[in-house]
Structure formats: structure tokens, C-alpha cells
Design an enzyme around this catalytic site. Structure first.
Site, mmCIF file in Angstrom:
data_model
loop_
_atom_site.group_PDB
_atom_site.id
_atom_site.type_symbol
_atom_site.label_atom_id
_atom_site.label_comp_id
_atom_site.label_asym_id
_atom_site.label_seq_id
_atom_site.Cartn_x
_atom_site.Cartn_y
_atom_site.Cartn_z
ATOM 1 N N PHE A 174 0.860 -1.191 0.000
ATOM 2 C CA PHE A 174 0.000 0.000 0.000
ATOM 3 C C PHE A 174 0.888 1.230 0.000
ATOM 4 C CE2 PHE A 174 -2.284 3.502 1.890
ATOM 5 C CZ PHE A 174 -3.510 3.445 1.236
ATOM 6 N N ASP A 265 9.245 2.905 1.304
ATOM 7 C CA ASP A 265 8.063 3.651 1.734
ATOM 8 C C ASP A 265 7.947 3.502 3.250
ATOM 9 O OD1 ASP A 265 5.609 4.674 2.366
ATOM 10 O OD2 ASP A 265 4.513 3.644 0.775
ATOM 11 N N LYS A 294 2.756 10.644 7.866
ATOM 12 C CA LYS A 294 2.016 10.321 9.083
ATOM 13 C C LYS A 294 2.610 10.998 10.315
ATOM 14 C CE LYS A 294 -0.047 6.006 7.375
ATOM 15 N NZ LYS A 294 -1.416 6.481 7.247
#
Length: 505
Positions: A174, A265, A294
Site C-alpha cells: 500500500f 516507503d 504520518k
């Protein structure tokens, strides 16, 4: 004034008054709940109401998020919840960490956004901090607003530097839902409606360096041009999937051998979440391009970044506006990022995550062994943990049962059988024990429900005596066997969440 505009001005003022209010009466709270449901249904996306536990599992009273601090938050009616979801990983420092809130508030009084023409000192300061914090020669930064933007920038940089179009990505991966990052998504459900996506993307199983090598070998044989291999250190949305220990070192070696870039990532794993500052620190690997997000905004501002080495970054220097952003790296976001790094280092959030993660992982595995009919596996690193159940129905039932017991968790996006446990990295041990106890209550309730009752008719299960230091969930009240005294002592009582705020030091 136009009557419609006048109505909208009055409506906006009503909400401004709500925002500035410190106390709300019963009628105002009811009106807020009613308006929120109406607005989601008519103006936002009514599908959210169907999926939200705040609607389906709130005992007839919709849970409207209202305030929070540390590892707990309250809804509009004052019901308190333990946050083990962390906004999908943004609250590493907890909700409303005072130092981060203060930094943003102070900057807001000076200059909220950038003129775009003069040099912004905070953008440079945050770049310096990250450049010195990141491993290897990773040094140059570009700031944007969310994780998918960071991945998009990394993809563009990889193509620009190598002059090649292709990417190798992982099944179950993802990386976001904008066009380029969605092309790397390793699950059909989120891709198919938007096909055709970018071509020249090749998928391999996560954790298999052999599969990556085979794909690179094939590409070389037929002349396919691969710019980069893209992967998460630990797959978050797939259910906290930890790869074999030789996986990332082998990816580094393969990328060097075949002349392709390695993109990590770390949007979800970065800045302490896995018990190290960066997820790849577990394996001592330095990527060519690093994506962050985040937690970088400290749970106060949206902020993400992609980073690379001076050698690769040079391709962006002839035209620095070839990749740009109006709001990326704005002063408020950078103030939050600077404070978030300061808090992470001063409070040793990575160390706290390692210690708490070890404790929770062991206790969760103990629980899993007691409920083999329900639990398949417990896995993760630090405080990026996943509990996988036999099917999605059980996964939802567990998340719903915990919600009714005032603990917030959620299924992972690409694996609904798995619930994520992703709390603040400074969550107190008392709250961890409360969460574990309520999980045990939830699983016990499921086992007694008609769907899961034992066919032998007794409904009883043999429970082994716990070893020293292991939380016992054999009885309804959790207990801990002390490693020193061997005596059984009560675990955390059902204390009000307000008495168990996250520590700050």
C-alpha cells in the site's frame, strides 16, 4: 445579501461558535450529532456511515469525535476511548502533544503559510534535521502533505534520474491512492475501478527476494527498463507483515547489481513506530529514496516528505520547480515536524515503542494461544502490530466488541481479517493492560456466542498455568504473574481513561 448566502453565513457562524465553545449543553450536542449525520449523508459520502463503527456499534447513539489527549479521546457525549488506532499511525507522540501544539500555535501567530518567494527558515531547518537523522547519504528533502504525495514524488524522481519508466512493487503493498501510487497498489479491489493505471509496473510477493531477482532478470533479458524497486519495510495495510531478515539486505544487493533504485516507503514505519527511528534500521539497509509521512507532522499538521542523496537530487536542481507544491512544507507544518523530531528524540519514542511492542506482542501471542479457534497469528515490530483472525467476520466482530468496550482499533485496509494495534508510542503500561484485558473479554464473548460455541457442548477450554511475567486471561479478571514473587497480582483495573493519560517524559 443573497438569501442563500445569508443562510450559509449563519450556518458557518453557528459552527464557528461551536468550535470556540468550551462547554456544550444537551440540546447543542444533540444538534451537532444530527447535523453531522445529515451532512455525511447528503454532502460527504453516506457510504462512510455504513462502514463506521461509530454509527453501527454505538448502542443507538452515534459517536461524534470531539476531543483527545495522549492515548485517549472523548466523543461528544463525554464517553472516553483508548486510542489503539492512532489515526492510522499519525499519533506517535500521542494526541495533542503540548510541545508540538505550542510550536504550531506560536508559528501561527507569526506567519501561517509561505509567500513562496522569500526563503522559509523552517523548511530549511526541518530539511537539516531530517538530513542528519536519516541513514547513509540521504540528505535532500522535499515536503508535501500526505503519504501518497511522497510516493508520487519518489516515483517521479526515480524516473527522472534513471530515465527508465518501470517499477517493481509488492503484492499486498500500500503506497497511497493517487494515480501513480495507486499503480503500485498490490490489491485489485482498489485498482480495478481506475484502470488503466500506469503501465510498466510488475508485482512480486512481499518478502521474496528471489521473486524480485527473477523479475529483474526477466526485465534485463527482454529489455524492459526498471527505474526502481518499491516496498515497505513492514507491510502495514496488509496486516503488519514482517519480511524475512535477509529480505532487505538482498534487495539492496540486487538493486546495486542491476542498476535500479531502491525506494523505501516508510510513511507508516518511519520515526519510531517499529522500535527503531526508521524501519530499515532493523536490517541496516539504506535506500536510494526514502518516503516519510504520518508521524512526521506530530499528529497536529499534515506533513510528508521524500528524501534522497545529493547525487540523485542533482536532477531536480536545474529546474527546481519541475516538482512543486503550494502548501507542501508550509511554516505551520514544518514547525510541527521540527517539534515532532524533538519529542521523538527527547522522549525516546522509538525506545518506548520497542519496549511496549515487545510486551504487547508477547501478551497478544499468549491470548492467541488461548483462542486458537479465532486467532491465526499475531505479528509485527514495535507498536505496529497485527492480530489476524480466521475470517473477516471475526475480525469485524473483535473490532466492534472492543469499540463497545471503549477501545479503538480497526481492520487493516488490505486484509480485513487482521486488526491493527497502532497506539501512541508513549502509551502507558496501565493502558496496555486494560486493552489486553478488554480484548480477552471480547474473545471470550465471541466464543460464547452461538456461532463459536464448542460442539462438545461444554464450552470449557483447558488453560495452562501462565509462566512468570505472562498476563493470564483464563478468568474474567486479568492477572499478572510476577516474575519476582511468583504471586498472582491484579492487572490494571477498569480505571477511567482520564486517570491513565500518556506520560510525557
Amino acid at each position: 445579501m443573497n438569501p442563500q448566502f445569508e443562510t450559509l453565513a449563519q450556518e458557518s457562524q453557528w459552527w464557528l461558535d461551536i468550535i470556540s465553545s468550551r462547554r456544550l449543553g444537551v440540546r447543542r450536542r444533540q444538534r451537532i450529532a444530527q447535523k453531522t449525520l445529515e451532512n455525511f449523508r447528503s454532502y460527504y459520502n453516506r457510504g462512510v456511515l455504513h462502514y463506521s463503527k461509530a454509527v453501527a456499534e454505538a448502542n443507538g447513539m452515534t459517536a461524534i469525535e470531539w476531543s483527545g489527549h495522549g492515548s485517549a479521546f472523548s466523543d461528544l457525549e463525554g464517553r472516553e476511548y483508548i486510542d489503539c488506532l492512532g489515526g492510522y499511525g499519525i499519533y506517535s507522540a500521542g494526541i495533542r502533544h503540548p510541545k508540538i501544539v505550542k510550536a504550531v500555535g506560536d508559528q501561527l501567530q507569526r506567519m501561517p503559510l509561505s509567500s513562496q518567494e522569500l526563503l522559509d527558515p523552517l523548511r530549511g531547518a526541518l530539511s537539516h534535521l531530517l538530513g542528519e537523522l536519516a541513514p547513509g547519504e540521504l540528505q535532500n528533502c522535499f515536503f508535501i502533505n500526505n503519504g501518497t504525495d511522497a510516493v508520487e514524488g519518489a516515483m517521479k524522481l526515480a524516473r527522472l534520474y534513471t530515465g527508465k519508466p518501470g517499477f517493481i512493487a509488492c503484492l499486498g503493498g500500500f503506497h497511497g491512492k493517487s494515480y501513480g501510487s495507486l499503480s503500485l497498489m498490490g490489491k485489485a479491489e482498489y485498482r480495478q475501478a481506475f484502470e488503466p493505471l500506469l503501465t510498466d509496473v510488475y508485482f512480486v510477493p512481499f518478502g521474496s527476494a528471489d521473486a524480485v531477482e527473477a523479475e529483474l532478470r526477466k526485465a534485463e533479458a527482454v529489455g524492459e527498463q526498471i527505474a526502481a524497486v518499491v516496498a515497505e519495510p513492514i507491510q502495514g495495510e496488509a496486516g503488519a507483515i514482517v519480511p524475512p531478515d535477509d529480505y532487505w539486505p538482498r534487495l539492496r544487493e540486487l538493486c546495486d547489481r542491476y542498476g535500479v533504485l531502491l525506494i523505501a516507503d516508510e510513511v507508516q514505519t518511519g520515526l519510531g513506530r517499529t522500535g527503531r527511528i526508521f524501519g530499515l534500521d532493523h536490517w541496516g539497509v539504506v535506500p536510494d529514496i526514502l518516503c516519510l509521512g504520518k508521524a512526521l507532522g506530530g499528529g497536529v499538521m499534515p506533513l510528508s516528505a521524500f528524501m534522497s542523496t545529493p547525487r540523485i537530487w542533482k536532477v531536480l536542481e536545474p529546474n527546481p520547480f519541475i516538482h512543486s507544491s503550494t502548501f507542501g512544507g508550509n511554516p505551520l507544518a514544518c514547525a510541527a515536524g521540527i517539534a515532532a523530531i524533538n519529542v521523538m528524540l527527547e522522549e525516546d519514542l522509538a525506545g518506548q515503542a520497542a519496549r511496549s511492542g515487545y510486551y504487547m506482542l508477547e501478551r497478544l501471542r499468549e491470548i492467541g494461544m488461548r483462542y486458537p479457534e479465532l486467532v491465526v497469528e499475531v505479528r509485527g515490530k514495535g507498536l505496529l502490530l497485527g492480530v489476524e483472525f480466521r475470517d473477516t467476520e471475526i475480525g469485524y466482530a473483535v473490532a466492534a466488541g472492543l469499540f463497545r468496550r471503549a477501545v479503538l482499533v480497526a481492520g487493516t485496509l488490505l486484509n480485513a481479517k487482521t486488526i491493527r494495534i497502532e497506539p501512541a508510542l508513549n502509551i502507558p503500561i496501565e493502558l496496555q493492560d486494560v486493552v489486553l484485558s478488554r480484548l480477552d473479554e471480547t474473545l471470550t464473548e465471541l466464543m460464547r456466542s452461538p456461532r463459536f460455541v464448542r460442539r462438545n457442548g461444554t464450552g470449557k477450554r483447558h488453560v495452562k498455568k501462565p509462566a512468570a511475567g505472562v498476563v493470564s486471561f483464563g478468568s474474567r479478571r486479568a492477572s499478572v504473574v510476577s516474575p519476582r514473587s511468583k504471586a498472582t497480582v491484579p492487572a490494571a483495573r477498569r480505571l477511567p481513561v482520564s486517570s491513565l493519560r500518556s506520560s510525557r517524559g
